[in-house]
Design an enzyme around this catalytic site. Sequence first.
Site, short mmCIF file in Angstrom:
data_model
loop_
_atom_site.label_atom_id
_atom_site.label_comp_id
_atom_site.label_asym_id
_atom_site.label_seq_id
_atom_site.Cartn_x
_atom_site.Cartn_y
_atom_site.Cartn_z
N TYR A 113 -9.37 3.17 13.65
CA TYR A 113 -8.18 2.40 13.74
C TYR A 113 -8.23 1.66 14.96
CZ TYR A 113 -3.23 1.21 14.89
OH TYR A 113 -2.11 0.74 15.35
N ALA B 152 0.74 -6.52 9.23
CA ALA B 152 -0.03 -5.94 8.07
C ALA B 152 -1.03 -5.45 8.86
CB ALA B 152 -0.28 -6.99 7.17
N THR C 231 0.71 -1.31 0.00
CA THR C 231 0.00 0.07 -0.05
C THR C 231 1.19 1.19 -0.01
OG1 THR C 231 0.00 0.35 2.55
CG2 THR C 231 -1.45 -1.28 1.61
N THR D 23 -1.91 -3.09 19.48
CA THR D 23 -1.48 -1.85 19.73
C THR D 23 -2.28 -1.55 21.33
OG1 THR D 23 -2.08 0.65 19.40
CG2 THR D 23 -3.32 -0.82 18.61
N ASP D 24 -1.53 -0.61 21.87
CA ASP D 24 -2.09 -0.16 23.41
C ASP D 24 -3.25 0.88 23.16
OD1 ASP D 24 -0.85 2.11 22.18
OD2 ASP D 24 0.33 2.69 23.93
N GLU D 25 -3.46 1.23 21.94
CA GLU D 25 -4.60 2.24 21.71
C GLU D 25 -5.99 1.47 21.87
OE1 GLU D 25 -4.17 4.79 18.20
OE2 GLU D 25 -2.04 4.84 18.36
N GLU E 147 -3.51 -1.02 8.34
CA GLU E 147 -3.82 0.23 7.84
C GLU E 147 -3.34 0.76 9.26
OE1 GLU E 147 -4.19 2.08 5.39
OE2 GLU E 147 -4.36 0.33 3.90
N LEU F 291 4.11 11.23 13.92
CA LEU F 291 4.64 12.23 14.72
C LEU F 291 6.19 12.59 14.49
CD1 LEU F 291 4.21 15.01 16.11
CD2 LEU F 291 4.64 13.53 18.28
N LYS G 47 -8.45 -2.54 15.28
CA LYS G 47 -7.36 -3.55 16.04
C LYS G 47 -8.02 -4.23 17.11
CE LYS G 47 -3.36 -3.28 14.97
NZ LYS G 47 -2.67 -4.32 14.25
P1 NAD Z 1 3.09 0.69 8.72
O1 NAD Z 1 1.69 1.32 8.00
O2 NAD Z 1 4.37 1.26 8.80
O3 NAD Z 1 3.32 -0.66 7.60
C1 NAD Z 1 2.14 -1.48 7.37
C2 NAD Z 1 2.43 -2.38 6.28
O4 NAD Z 1 1.47 -3.21 6.10
C3 NAD Z 1 2.86 -1.63 4.84
O5 NAD Z 1 4.04 -2.39 4.47
C4 NAD Z 1 1.66 -1.94 4.21
O6 NAD Z 1 2.13 -2.01 2.77
C5 NAD Z 1 1.24 -3.57 4.61
N1 NAD Z 1 -0.25 -3.63 4.46
C6 NAD Z 1 -1.16 -2.72 4.45
N2 NAD Z 1 -2.29 -3.48 4.31
C7 NAD Z 1 -2.18 -4.69 3.84
C8 NAD Z 1 -2.79 -5.77 3.31
N3 NAD Z 1 -4.22 -5.85 3.36
N4 NAD Z 1 -2.23 -7.05 3.15
C9 NAD Z 1 -0.71 -6.93 3.09
N5 NAD Z 1 -0.09 -5.99 3.59
C10 NAD Z 1 -0.56 -4.89 4.02
O7 NAD Z 1 2.62 0.23 10.03
P2 NAD Z 1 3.79 -0.18 11.13
O8 NAD Z 1 3.80 1.25 11.83
O9 NAD Z 1 4.96 -0.61 10.85
O10 NAD Z 1 2.80 -0.99 12.22
C11 NAD Z 1 2.83 -2.40 11.90
C12 NAD Z 1 1.76 -2.93 12.79
O11 NAD Z 1 2.29 -2.64 14.34
C13 NAD Z 1 0.46 -2.48 12.86
O12 NAD Z 1 -0.15 -3.88 12.96
C14 NAD Z 1 0.32 -1.68 13.80
O13 NAD Z 1 -1.01 -1.64 14.03
C15 NAD Z 1 1.22 -1.95 14.97
N6 NAD Z 1 1.61 -0.92 15.93
C16 NAD Z 1 2.24 0.16 15.42
C17 NAD Z 1 2.81 0.92 16.39
C18 NAD Z 1 3.42 2.41 15.86
O14 NAD Z 1 3.70 3.29 16.55
N7 NAD Z 1 3.51 2.48 14.59
C19 NAD Z 1 2.55 0.85 17.76
C20 NAD Z 1 1.93 -0.47 18.15
C21 NAD Z 1 1.37 -1.28 17.30
P1 TYD Z 2 0.79 9.66 15.58
O1 TYD Z 2 2.25 9.53 15.42
O2 TYD Z 2 -0.39 9.81 14.37
O3 TYD Z 2 0.62 8.29 16.55
P2 TYD Z 2 -0.91 7.97 17.51
O4 TYD Z 2 -2.08 8.92 16.90
O5 TYD Z 2 -1.38 6.37 16.86
O6 TYD Z 2 -0.30 7.94 18.71
O7 TYD Z 2 0.55 10.88 16.68
C1 TYD Z 2 1.35 10.70 17.95
C2 TYD Z 2 0.78 12.12 18.41
O8 TYD Z 2 1.22 13.21 17.89
C3 TYD Z 2 -0.73 12.20 18.76
O9 TYD Z 2 -1.26 12.73 19.94
C4 TYD Z 2 -1.13 13.22 17.70
C5 TYD Z 2 0.09 14.22 17.38
N1 TYD Z 2 0.59 14.55 16.35
C6 TYD Z 2 0.49 15.91 16.05
O10 TYD Z 2 0.51 16.98 16.85
N2 TYD Z 2 1.15 16.31 14.84
C7 TYD Z 2 0.90 15.55 13.67
O11 TYD Z 2 1.19 16.31 12.35
C8 TYD Z 2 0.85 14.29 13.97
C9 TYD Z 2 0.58 13.17 12.55
C10 TYD Z 2 0.83 13.63 15.17
#
Ligand code: NAD
Ligand code: TYD
Length: 337
Positions: free
Chosen positions: A153, A82, A36, A125-127, A84, A193, A157
Amino acid sequence: MKILVTGGAGFIGGNFIACALRENRADEIVCMDKLTYAGNMHTLSGALKDPRFRFYRGDIACKKDVEEVFRKESPDAVINFAAESHVDRSIAHPSVFLKTNVSGVGVLLDACRKYGNVRFHQVSTDEVYGDLPLGGKGDAFTEDSPLRPSSPYSASKASADLLALAYSRTYGLPVTLSRCSNNYGPFQFPEKLIPLALTHILRGEPVPVYGTGENVRDWLFAEDHCAAIRLILQKGEPGRVYNVGGRCERSNLEVVRALISAVGKGEYTFVADRPGHDLRYAIDPSFAESLGWAPKVPFEEGLQRTVAWYLSHEEWWKGILDGSYRAYNKEFYGSKR
Ligand code: NAD
Ligand code: TYD
């Protein structure tokens, strides 16, 4: 052990694959990713040179794509990254979150059942717990905290978590879950962020801070998250949830100011708040720690490493900002077998 990593062209999955190959943590790694907007084959450029690694382009919500990979590769375990993953996008366009984050997990769980009760780990996720009041102390989320997701989102999850746990109880599928706090580090898409702030600072644009900037997140360096997942895969008890976090609460303003200070320039501006914006997250990771896991990278060190990485990998994030990474991804469309 052969591990199928779904979503490995994204931020945390990409870090997981790099660490696992570097530390010889798996005999083979198979990655399946839909590519994606958030998937980037440049993130996998190291892994693609490794004979223990294979890539398939495919959609976890498509039974045919998933079963093809299971039939060809017979994985011993699946780790599902994987998803969104961006709250703001889920507010604008929720339906794709249901398809990938809920239906996609259902398709993976069914394949795990069908192809020999395959070990499944869901990266959550903790969310899913919703938010905590600002200023609280000692009130961090435990695995028993109620699920109160606020955004499309986090609701998607939470739904996937419940489905995965139901497959464990009903069918005896060996399932574990990890619920991690906010991650940061190399290869994070510049919509979140920290990379958004860094890429704005580096281009001389003010960092948009939502609302008052007082919202608090609990930060963890992505490699520490990956180490926790590996340990849970090895030692975790099926049917259990493990909270993962760095005991590292920072307000958004603190984070943005630290980035400006680390780069040595930059400014921020307050912008309209996110609808339903969660106030504060804080995770109690004691149960994961009881397996022998502990975060290794303190926030200040992790932030320095992240800043240094974005400074030295301009081509990676500029390729995202100008859209050229999509052409590179296209070269891999042929890898879909
Ligand atoms: P990201 O958005 O960077 O990567 C997601 C990946 O999944 C991408 O490579 C995308 O192409 C792929 N993808 C999306 N839809 C798909 C589908 N239908 N089939 C196959 N592949 C698909 O996300 P991330 O930040 O690496 O997060 C990874 C996981 O960790 C997620 O499940 C997210 O909920 C979880 N998570 C993320 C955070 C964070 O801070 N980023 C924290 C806690 C948990
Ligand atoms: P984000 O990285 O989108 O993660 P999450 O919402 O999943 O925790 O955002 C982290 C925090 O930063 C959240 O409180 C929203 C805030 N934020 C901004 O203030 N400005 C921005 O441009 C973005 C993307 C997030």
